[in-house]
Design an enzyme around this catalytic site. Sequence first.
Site: not given
Length: 418
Positions: A299, A161, A247
């Site tokens: 996973d 910014y 995770e």
Amino acid sequence: MSKLAGKKRPLDAGEKAILATKKKIKGTDEVLAQVDKLCSLAKKEPARAKTLAELHLPQACREVIEKDADAVLDEVEASLYTVAASILRGEGFSYDVPLRTKGNQMYVPELDRIVLKDACGQRPFANTQTNRKAVITTRVLGLVHELCRKRIHVTKRDLFYTDVKLFQDQLQSDNVLEDVACMLGCTRSSLHVVASEKGVVVGRLTFREDGDLINCQRMGVGGKAVPPNVDKVTEIRSDAMFILLVEKDAAFMRLAEDRFYNTYPCIILTAKGQPDVATRIFLKRLRDVLRIPVLALVDADPYGLKILSVYMKGSMNMSYDSSNLTTPDIKWLGVRPSDLDRFNIPEQCRLPMTDEDIKTGKRLLEEEFVQANPAWVRELEIMVTSKVKAEIQALSSFGFQYLSQVYLPLKLQEGDWI
């Protein structure tokens, strides 16, 4: 009164399997016996890892180090003096920028991580293809100089910014920021630009953050945000036997609410998906200071393994800083493809892999660090052949607390990690 009153409903096959599994779990000390052995091995490992220089590799490699504000100021000024001298000679200016592409990276088995080779590319201003990037590089160097001079820190979003019209997109300022860190030979955190808070930690851990004492056992279900300024973390203390790297946020919250760390002394850490720099640095810091093993819960899909590989071996984008960001000796605890049948995960909880999933799985099988671990190869082959994946949440089909009360204790008890 009905004859059926007071009689228990007979258990179905799934419930019998769960009950049989629960009966296998022993007392806490016996569950942690294998973890204790792993912990002893971790404490025997050398306190300092080998460096690239000590390996005498035939290929020159680039690696960065932590530098203080004064050292970074010197590097920035030296770069800009070189540019100014080139302009005064009438030669224009150009930056030598290390190439961070896959072709300029290599896996070093001795270090068990990815490193960046020493090839550089030119970024001249007098070239229509690179002049804009040369301007952005100059602007970022100026901003870094200001930050180090004022001894203040900002986020990557703050940096973007400062000049939205020039940068146009944060990805552009982020990428040049990585280039600048590599050019100056320092870590990104040395530039006084930090990532926004993302990771959280809970469990048997205390430390001081900029002088304030933090007790991670008293942070509730949400945990303590991983400090964006890890260099301000001191006095790390813990009686944990291992670090559980998770995770997903959902699994983290389940384990935190069940106070899993009270029964099985551990520190639980998550980056809520793709690992950010602060979480990776924090994990490495915990591992180096506490000398305890790291066990990972992800996973059972290619994306989960890619996330784990970033923690262990590094990412393409930041391979130049892999020595400060990677924790190579993480053990894959679960959820693994072989667990789907072993724990009788219901068919409706198993998801078909997409074509992209299968391609990703096959690409992982070609990676050198995967090929170096036969157990990983077997698990990935099961995944790619079966074309089935599953999330950690699939374990909730057996009950919301199955993860903390059955699955993890049994995996720890058996030392079932690779």
